[in-house]
Design a protein around this motif. Sequence first.
Motif, short mmCIF file in Angstrom:
data_model
loop_
_atom_site.label_atom_id
_atom_site.label_comp_id
_atom_site.label_asym_id
_atom_site.label_seq_id
_atom_site.Cartn_x
_atom_site.Cartn_y
_atom_site.Cartn_z
N TYR A 56 0.95 -1.18 -0.17
CA TYR A 56 -0.09 -0.04 -0.26
C TYR A 56 0.86 1.24 -0.10
O TYR A 56 1.79 1.23 0.49
CB TYR A 56 -1.11 -0.04 1.28
N TYR A 57 0.11 2.31 -0.60
CA TYR A 57 1.31 3.70 -0.84
C TYR A 57 0.91 4.50 0.52
O TYR A 57 -0.41 4.69 0.98
CB TYR A 57 0.53 4.31 -2.14
N VAL A 58 2.12 5.13 1.18
CA VAL A 58 2.05 5.80 2.33
C VAL A 58 2.23 7.39 1.70
O VAL A 58 3.40 7.56 1.47
CB VAL A 58 3.22 5.28 3.25
N PRO A 59 1.35 8.08 1.65
CA PRO A 59 1.53 9.40 1.16
C PRO A 59 2.36 10.48 1.90
O PRO A 59 3.17 11.03 1.12
CB PRO A 59 -0.03 9.99 1.07
N ASP A 60 2.50 10.11 3.21
CA ASP A 60 3.52 10.96 3.88
C ASP A 60 4.81 10.80 3.70
O ASP A 60 5.58 11.42 3.72
CB ASP A 60 3.18 10.76 5.52
#
Length: 71
Positions: A56-60
């Motif tokens: 999953y992509y972690v925007p932070d």
Amino acid sequence: MPETPQMEAIIEGLKKVRESLAPEKWHDARIYRHIDEYKLDFTLIATKVDSGKLHYYVPDTGVFEPLNLTG
């Protein structure tokens, strides 16, 4: 539930990340809508080609992390 301008901005940001993924490294990238602690949230999930595992992509941080599917 109608999407707010903030939600639309999040979705657009995730779409840009999804479009930038190299097909030789990632496949089946999808944006999911879900309720997280009583609020609507969006997540970008993709399968890493070399491992076959979901991330999953972690925007932070701007990176993909392995998705733990065990309960």
